[in-house]
Design an enzyme around this catalytic site. Structure first.
Site, PDB file in Angstrom:
ATOM      1  N   ALA B  38       3.447  -4.044   0.065  1.00 20.79           N
ATOM      2  CA  ALA B  38       2.218  -3.253   0.054  1.00 20.79           C
ATOM      3  C   ALA B  38       1.312  -3.720   1.180  1.00 20.79           C
ATOM      4  O   ALA B  38       1.667  -4.622   1.949  1.00 20.79           O
ATOM      5  CB  ALA B  38       1.516  -3.426  -1.287  1.00 20.79           C
ATOM      6  N   ASN B  39       0.160  -3.096   1.285  1.00 18.84           N
ATOM      7  CA  ASN B  39      -0.855  -3.599   2.208  1.00 18.84           C
ATOM      8  C   ASN B  39      -2.229  -3.392   1.594  1.00 18.84           C
ATOM      9  O   ASN B  39      -2.377  -2.726   0.576  1.00 18.84           O
ATOM     10  CB  ASN B  39      -0.724  -2.945   3.591  1.00 18.84           C
ATOM     11  CG  ASN B  39      -1.045  -1.472   3.566  1.00 18.84           C
ATOM     12  OD1 ASN B  39      -2.169  -1.072   3.293  1.00 18.84           O
ATOM     13  ND2 ASN B  39      -0.043  -0.649   3.823  1.00 18.84           N
ATOM     14  N   ARG B  40      -3.224  -4.012   2.202  1.00 15.72           N
ATOM     15  CA  ARG B  40      -4.533  -4.119   1.570  1.00 15.72           C
ATOM     16  C   ARG B  40      -5.417  -2.881   1.706  1.00 15.72           C
ATOM     17  O   ARG B  40      -6.598  -2.917   1.345  1.00 15.72           O
ATOM     18  CB  ARG B  40      -5.283  -5.352   2.110  1.00 15.72           C
ATOM     19  CG  ARG B  40      -4.568  -6.643   1.797  1.00 15.72           C
ATOM     20  CD  ARG B  40      -5.316  -7.894   2.196  1.00 15.72           C
ATOM     21  NE  ARG B  40      -4.402  -9.024   2.150  1.00 15.72           N
ATOM     22  CZ  ARG B  40      -4.006  -9.628   1.025  1.00 15.72           C
ATOM     23  NH1 ARG B  40      -4.480  -9.218  -0.133  1.00 15.72           N
ATOM     24  NH2 ARG B  40      -3.143 -10.624   1.070  1.00 15.72           N
TER      25      ARG B  40
END
Lengths: 232, 232
Positions: B38-40
């Site tokens: 995932a990413n932020r």
């Protein structure tokens, strides 16, 4: 519902003076400043367990990864992101009468998280080298001194659920394992219901599918019964 | 605030009859049934842009990954999880007068996501073999037929922001790049404020730090001005 309410009323206060440690939610393992490895744990089951223990009068330490479900009121909340931070928080929260490891802790982290955002470049695909994370459950279950009298692990499996979970109980050295099937088609991971099997040293008990709150209340009552018997 | 409200009032309807495509949020790339990369990205900036375009009268298609911020009302929402699903959704939503690619699309996916939960085993650490995801922005920016008249990309950088973003604009073939510094210390990724630089063919314009809503309204007005001039 009425029966549940009466059960809670009767049991109320049965964990007064007891300290319960609950871990909950996923951990996030950074790849670089913006990317990370995550898992689908919503924290719903762990949060419900903390609530149920609190409702029985326990003093609850709630160590939570970055979960979608907000932490319950009336418990001591310790927020962490990575497995290593969770281990430190757990160590710091001991001693406890019962430790319930409901968090979905990442087995692996990226061994060298990048300081800068990784870029697509001429050097092709980046390699993600993994390192094993600390085994928080086994670490506590196998403590020589100060081990909580009741250590409960969780096993989220997608196949051979009971077999894998029974083996996990032995391997980790915990007292009970709460096992469930998190195959996407069950809708359990991230959903509101759970269907669990409680595995102890001499018993395997499959509970009917129920809301995560109902599962939590049943588990909390079992914990209260167990600690009340003083047979550990 | 009053000036902003007047500006919106004056501009109201300036995008009526226009179709804007906005992508937003992170993508999740599965590792196995429970784990993913995932990413932020919280989706906050993309959501604010969709709202601002809607408020100027545009018909908005909003293609969103699994974001923490709920999608706005009054837009067509298409929910996706992976980069490949996002690409399909974008293709399906075209043609558009403007396409704004605010999503933080994963550059890489795991080339062979496992059908079953990966287990710690005797075979040691698993290897995550990565494959490059489709480049959605470049794909649309370089369309030979049916290219949206205005294609806007985003560049979330942690160093050499303007240099990297300017190079990205050239490489992708998009008209504008909205660049920002997402180093953790800026608090921008997941936060409520943004500090962006708008990079066009012949201009580099750094806007003062502002709320993501303010940045969105400013960008939406620029889009309306650009399409209104009919100079593309």
């Amino acid at each position: 519902e009425i029966v549940d309410a009466i059960a809670v009323r009767l049991a109320d206060g049965s964990l007064r003076g007891r300290h319960a440690l609950v871990t909950s939610g996923p951990t996030h393992e950074p790849i670089d400043p913006v990317r990370y490895i995550a898992n689908r744990s919503s924290g719903t089951q762990g949060t419900a367990i903390a609530e149920a223990l609190r409702d029985l009068g326990a003093d609850v330490s709630f160590v939570t990864g970055p979960a979608a479900t907000p932490p319950p009121a009336g418990v001591r909340v310790i927020r962490v992101e990575t497995a290593r931070q969770m281990q430190d928080a757990v160590t710091g929260a001991l001693p406890a009468d019962a430790a319930i490891f409901a968090a979905a802790v990442a087995d692996w982290r990226v061994s060298q998280a990048a300081d800068r955002k990784m870029k697509k470049g001429a050097d092709g695909l980046p390699q993600l080298d993994l390192a094993e994370n600390p085994d928080i459950l086994a670490g506590v279950a196998q403590m020589r001194q100060g081990r909580p009298p009741l250590v409960i692990g969780f096993a989220a499996e997608t196949d051979n659920v009971i077999e894998n979970a029974t083996a996990k109980r032995m391997r980790k050295g915990c007292d009970w394992i709460v096992a469930n099937d998190v195959s996407p088609e069950t809708g359990i991971m991230g959903g509101t219901e759970n269907a669990v099997t409680l595995i102890a040293e001499n018993s395997v008990e499959t509970w009917p599918r129920a809301t995560k709150s109902q599962v939590a209340r049943k588990l909390a009552r079992r914990i209260a019964d167990h600690l009340g018997r003083g047979d550990d």
